[in-house]
Design an enzyme around this catalytic site. Structure first.
Site, PDB file in Angstrom:
ATOM      1  N   ARG A 114       0.803  -1.291   0.082  1.00  0.00           N
ATOM      2  CA  ARG A 114      -0.068  -0.135  -0.043  1.00  0.00           C
ATOM      3  C   ARG A 114       0.724   1.295   0.067  1.00  0.00           C
ATOM      4  O   ARG A 114       0.327   2.334   0.398  1.00  0.00           O
ATOM      5  CB  ARG A 114      -0.931  -0.008   1.293  1.00  0.00           C
ATOM      6  CG  ARG A 114      -1.940  -1.182   1.112  1.00  0.00           C
ATOM      7  CD  ARG A 114      -3.104  -1.122   2.298  1.00  0.00           C
ATOM      8  NE  ARG A 114      -3.868  -2.010   1.948  1.00  0.00           N
ATOM      9  CZ  ARG A 114      -3.763  -3.540   2.917  1.00  0.00           C
ATOM     10  NH1 ARG A 114      -2.473  -3.547   3.532  1.00  0.00           N
ATOM     11  NH2 ARG A 114      -4.283  -4.363   2.695  1.00  0.00           N
ATOM     12  N   LYS A 136       3.229  11.708 -10.356  1.00  0.00           N
ATOM     13  CA  LYS A 136       2.531  10.847 -11.639  1.00  0.00           C
ATOM     14  C   LYS A 136       3.025   9.596 -11.806  1.00  0.00           C
ATOM     15  O   LYS A 136       3.975   9.624 -12.519  1.00  0.00           O
ATOM     16  CB  LYS A 136       1.696  11.975 -12.678  1.00  0.00           C
ATOM     17  CG  LYS A 136       0.885  12.907 -12.442  1.00  0.00           C
ATOM     18  CD  LYS A 136      -0.080  13.165 -13.481  1.00  0.00           C
ATOM     19  CE  LYS A 136       0.443  14.044 -14.773  1.00  0.00           C
ATOM     20  NZ  LYS A 136      -0.572  14.298 -15.855  1.00  0.00           N
ATOM     21  N   GLU A 178      10.746  19.506 -24.611  1.00  0.00           N
ATOM     22  CA  GLU A 178       9.920  19.882 -23.155  1.00  0.00           C
ATOM     23  C   GLU A 178      11.013  21.338 -22.651  1.00  0.00           C
ATOM     24  O   GLU A 178      10.093  21.999 -21.790  1.00  0.00           O
ATOM     25  CB  GLU A 178      10.017  18.867 -22.231  1.00  0.00           C
ATOM     26  CG  GLU A 178       9.286  17.755 -22.494  1.00  0.00           C
ATOM     27  CD  GLU A 178       7.623  17.991 -22.309  1.00  0.00           C
ATOM     28  OE1 GLU A 178       7.469  18.929 -21.864  1.00  0.00           O
ATOM     29  OE2 GLU A 178       7.031  17.303 -23.048  1.00  0.00           O
ATOM     30  N   LYS A 225       8.522  23.266 -13.050  1.00  0.00           N
ATOM     31  CA  LYS A 225       7.793  22.198 -12.860  1.00  0.00           C
ATOM     32  C   LYS A 225       7.218  21.791 -11.367  1.00  0.00           C
ATOM     33  O   LYS A 225       6.260  21.878 -10.992  1.00  0.00           O
ATOM     34  CB  LYS A 225       8.521  20.700 -13.332  1.00  0.00           C
ATOM     35  CG  LYS A 225       7.562  19.380 -12.922  1.00  0.00           C
ATOM     36  CD  LYS A 225       6.669  18.832 -14.098  1.00  0.00           C
ATOM     37  CE  LYS A 225       5.787  17.977 -13.674  1.00  0.00           C
ATOM     38  NZ  LYS A 225       5.688  16.677 -14.550  1.00  0.00           N
ATOM     39  N   GLU A 235      -3.767  17.940 -10.090  1.00  0.00           N
ATOM     40  CA  GLU A 235      -4.386  18.417 -11.548  1.00  0.00           C
ATOM     41  C   GLU A 235      -5.973  18.712 -11.295  1.00  0.00           C
ATOM     42  O   GLU A 235      -6.709  18.186 -12.046  1.00  0.00           O
ATOM     43  CB  GLU A 235      -4.017  17.062 -12.348  1.00  0.00           C
ATOM     44  CG  GLU A 235      -3.568  17.552 -13.701  1.00  0.00           C
ATOM     45  CD  GLU A 235      -3.280  16.569 -14.606  1.00  0.00           C
ATOM     46  OE1 GLU A 235      -3.931  15.353 -14.459  1.00  0.00           O
ATOM     47  OE2 GLU A 235      -2.186  16.691 -15.233  1.00  0.00           O
ATOM     48  N   ARG A 240      -1.700  22.911 -13.390  1.00  0.00           N
ATOM     49  CA  ARG A 240      -1.037  22.035 -13.797  1.00  0.00           C
ATOM     50  C   ARG A 240      -1.117  21.807 -15.213  1.00  0.00           C
ATOM     51  O   ARG A 240      -0.349  21.730 -16.017  1.00  0.00           O
ATOM     52  CB  ARG A 240      -1.272  20.689 -13.053  1.00  0.00           C
ATOM     53  CG  ARG A 240      -0.257  19.671 -13.141  1.00  0.00           C
ATOM     54  CD  ARG A 240       0.092  18.922 -11.726  1.00  0.00           C
ATOM     55  NE  ARG A 240       0.822  17.776 -12.036  1.00  0.00           N
ATOM     56  CZ  ARG A 240       1.312  17.009 -11.463  1.00  0.00           C
ATOM     57  NH1 ARG A 240       0.894  16.996 -10.227  1.00  0.00           N
ATOM     58  NH2 ARG A 240       2.296  15.876 -11.588  1.00  0.00           N
ATOM     59  N   ASN A 244       0.597  21.828 -20.380  1.00  0.00           N
ATOM     60  CA  ASN A 244       0.254  21.071 -21.543  1.00  0.00           C
ATOM     61  C   ASN A 244       0.532  22.023 -22.747  1.00  0.00           C
ATOM     62  O   ASN A 244      -0.024  21.703 -23.864  1.00  0.00           O
ATOM     63  CB  ASN A 244      -1.083  20.530 -21.499  1.00  0.00           C
ATOM     64  CG  ASN A 244      -1.094  19.322 -20.904  1.00  0.00           C
ATOM     65  OD1 ASN A 244      -0.156  18.424 -20.954  1.00  0.00           O
ATOM     66  ND2 ASN A 244      -2.276  19.134 -20.084  1.00  0.00           N
ATOM     67  N   HIS A 247       0.791  20.845 -26.193  1.00  0.00           N
ATOM     68  CA  HIS A 247       0.765  19.467 -26.208  1.00  0.00           C
ATOM     69  C   HIS A 247      -0.543  19.138 -26.944  1.00  0.00           C
ATOM     70  O   HIS A 247      -0.618  17.929 -27.337  1.00  0.00           O
ATOM     71  CB  HIS A 247       0.637  18.749 -24.777  1.00  0.00           C
ATOM     72  CG  HIS A 247       1.929  18.805 -24.244  1.00  0.00           C
ATOM     73  ND1 HIS A 247       3.011  19.710 -24.348  1.00  0.00           N
ATOM     74  CD2 HIS A 247       2.667  17.573 -23.680  1.00  0.00           C
ATOM     75  CE1 HIS A 247       3.969  19.149 -23.486  1.00  0.00           C
ATOM     76  NE2 HIS A 247       3.776  17.840 -23.399  1.00  0.00           N
ATOM     77  N   HIS A 251       0.071  15.645 -29.231  1.00  0.00           N
ATOM     78  CA  HIS A 251      -0.848  14.421 -28.897  1.00  0.00           C
ATOM     79  C   HIS A 251      -1.181  13.813 -30.339  1.00  0.00           C
ATOM     80  O   HIS A 251      -1.107  12.708 -30.635  1.00  0.00           O
ATOM     81  CB  HIS A 251      -1.629  14.354 -27.846  1.00  0.00           C
ATOM     82  CG  HIS A 251      -1.071  14.620 -26.627  1.00  0.00           C
ATOM     83  ND1 HIS A 251      -1.520  15.322 -25.320  1.00  0.00           N
ATOM     84  CD2 HIS A 251       0.107  14.138 -25.978  1.00  0.00           C
ATOM     85  CE1 HIS A 251      -0.791  15.318 -24.302  1.00  0.00           C
ATOM     86  NE2 HIS A 251       0.277  14.606 -24.725  1.00  0.00           N
ATOM     87  N   HIS A 263       8.006  12.373 -28.896  1.00  0.00           N
ATOM     88  CA  HIS A 263       7.117  13.454 -28.128  1.00  0.00           C
ATOM     89  C   HIS A 263       7.802  14.871 -28.313  1.00  0.00           C
ATOM     90  O   HIS A 263       6.900  15.778 -28.489  1.00  0.00           O
ATOM     91  CB  HIS A 263       7.143  12.678 -26.482  1.00  0.00           C
ATOM     92  CG  HIS A 263       6.294  13.724 -25.764  1.00  0.00           C
ATOM     93  ND1 HIS A 263       5.006  13.781 -25.942  1.00  0.00           N
ATOM     94  CD2 HIS A 263       6.556  14.577 -24.714  1.00  0.00           C
ATOM     95  CE1 HIS A 263       4.391  14.589 -25.025  1.00  0.00           C
ATOM     96  NE2 HIS A 263       5.492  15.153 -24.242  1.00  0.00           N
TER      97      HIS A 263
END
Ligand SMILES: NC(=O)c1ccc[n+]([C@@H]2O[C@H](COP(=O)([O-])OP(=O)(O)OC[C@H]3O[C@@H](n4cnc5c(N)ncnc54)[C@H](O)[C@@H]3O)[C@@H](O)[C@H]2O)c1
Length: 366
Positions: A114, A136, A178, A225, A235, A240, A244, A247, A251, A263
């Site tokens: 856990r 994340k 990035e 960041k 988020e 946050r 993007n 992006h 994507h 990417h």
């Protein structure tokens, strides 16, 4: 060496600079047992430098190399490995590798017992400036990317810019996409990071992977960041989402070209598009539109769709509407006079201008 604090509860540090691998041992000094998760080629090069500083008993578990190994099967294999070596809740996992290792080992650490502590030790530029910071973690299902995951903040992040020397040049360049995004994120209101200037004056050193300059560049990106993550850890507030920038189109391009564009390459084209779209919406002047093109171009990144005849604006719009963060309409993060904002369903003329700016001129999409 630069240390950046991620101001969460509890807070954690991102340690950045040449030789930072030697810091890992200090950060896990209070742990009884340590497991390092990595991939063979990375472990061969860097696991010994990490292990040298660790006093506690430690093991290395290897996972496969490639997006297809970011899977529940790998998570099961890792968790069984943790159990075999007797890892307990108070112990620690070290994720040594790029975003694939970080996401998979991070998720395994989130669910094993856990939740056990994880230290992210990113070895790609993309993971240093993005994936390793912010908690994340996720793995893929056959039905889609990152569908099973958890928020699991690391207890520390250690980015050793010396490790970037062995990265394949396309992977390195992909990370620069990035970096270009961070440079442009706060460009309009002010440039508190100074990244645009550093990239402009130090282009050759950045492209040559000068570890000292990279230490500065990575630390500045990681700082942005870290601030965004601290403002919106789960988020939820939209802050946050500003990460993007570039992006939405990126994507769509990744899907349309079945990942033949990396990417970072897709993000670079997405940045040019976002700048032009903001210009077309009269949110910014031509100076900003030009900068959104010049920064990625200076880093040797593509600024137009390479095989533009293979896609249509209509098909890309359709993909952008289906983006999981778009909730049905077209949503973009765009610069404006007050900084970055979410903009929904921009006018057709602005979209046309933005598509034309990245070389898509088919026109049959209105
Ligand atoms: N969690 C997040 O917030 C977040 C953010 C962005 C991306 N991601 C995820 O990150 C992943 C992509 O990460 P990536 O670009 O780092 O790819 P990656 O982890 O697949 O690494 C790319 C390749 O480089 C190799 N490599 C790594 N470090 C090296 C080094 N120092 N020297 C030589 N080779 C090295 C790897 O073995 C691999 O073959 C995707 O799965 C993406 O979904 C996650």
């Amino acid at each position: 060496m630069t240390t950046i604090r991620v101001a969460l509860d509890p807070p954690y540090d991102v340690v950045v600079g040449p030789g930072a691998l030697a810091e890992v041992g200090r950060l896990v000094a209070d742990r009884r047992r340590v497991v390092i998760v990595s991939q063979a080629a990375i472990a061969d090069r860097y696991a010994e430098a990490v292990r040298a500083g660790i006093a506690a008993p430690n093991d290395v578990l290897l996972m496969g190399d490639g997006e297809q190994f970011k899977s529940l099967t790998t998570v099961e294999e890792l968790c069984r490995g943790f159990a075999r070596v007797g890892l307990l809740r108070g112990d620690v996992v070290i994720a040594l590798g790029g975003g694939v290792v970080g996401d998979t080992a991070g998720f395994a650490a989130a669910v094993y017992h856990r939740g056990v502590a994880v230290v992210q030790v990113p070895t790609t530029l993309l993971a240093m400036v993005d994936a390793a910071i912010g908690g994340k973690t996720a793995v893929n299902l056959p039905e889609g990317k990152n569908l099973v995951g958890a928020f699991h903040q690391p207890i520390a992040v250690v980015a050793d810019t010396d490790t970037l020397a062995s990265l394949e040049s396309r992977e390195y360049r992909s990370g620069l996409g990035e970096v270009a995004k961070y440079a442009l994120m706060y460009d309009v209101v002010a440039d508190p990071t100074g990244l645009v200037d550093i990239l402009r004056t130090g282009t050759t050193a950045v492209l040559d992977r000068d570890p000292a300059l990279l230490g500065d560049v990575v630390a500045r990106c990681a700082g942005i960041k870290a601030d965004v993550v601290a403002a919106d850890p789960y988020e939820r507030t939209g802050v946050r989402a500003t990460l993007n920038l570039g992006h939405t189109l990126a994507h769509a391009l990744e899907i349309a070209f079945e990942h033949r564009l990396t990417h970072g390459e897709a993000v670079a084209i997405g940045l040019v598009y976002a700048g032009a779209l903001a210009g077309g919406c009269e949110r910014v002047g031509m100076d900003v539109v030009d900068r959104f093109q010049a920064v990625p171009a200076s880093l040797g990144l593509p600024v137009a769709v390479p095989d533009a005849e293979a896609v249509t604006a209509g098909s890309l719009l359709e993909l952008m509407r289906r983006d999981k963060k778009a909730s049905g309409g077209l949503t973009f993060v765009l610069p404006g006079r007050d900084g970055l904002e979410l903009v929904e369903d921009p006018p057709t003329a602005a979209l046309r201008y933005a598509f034309e700016s990245v070389g898509i001129t088919d026109g049959g999409w209105t």
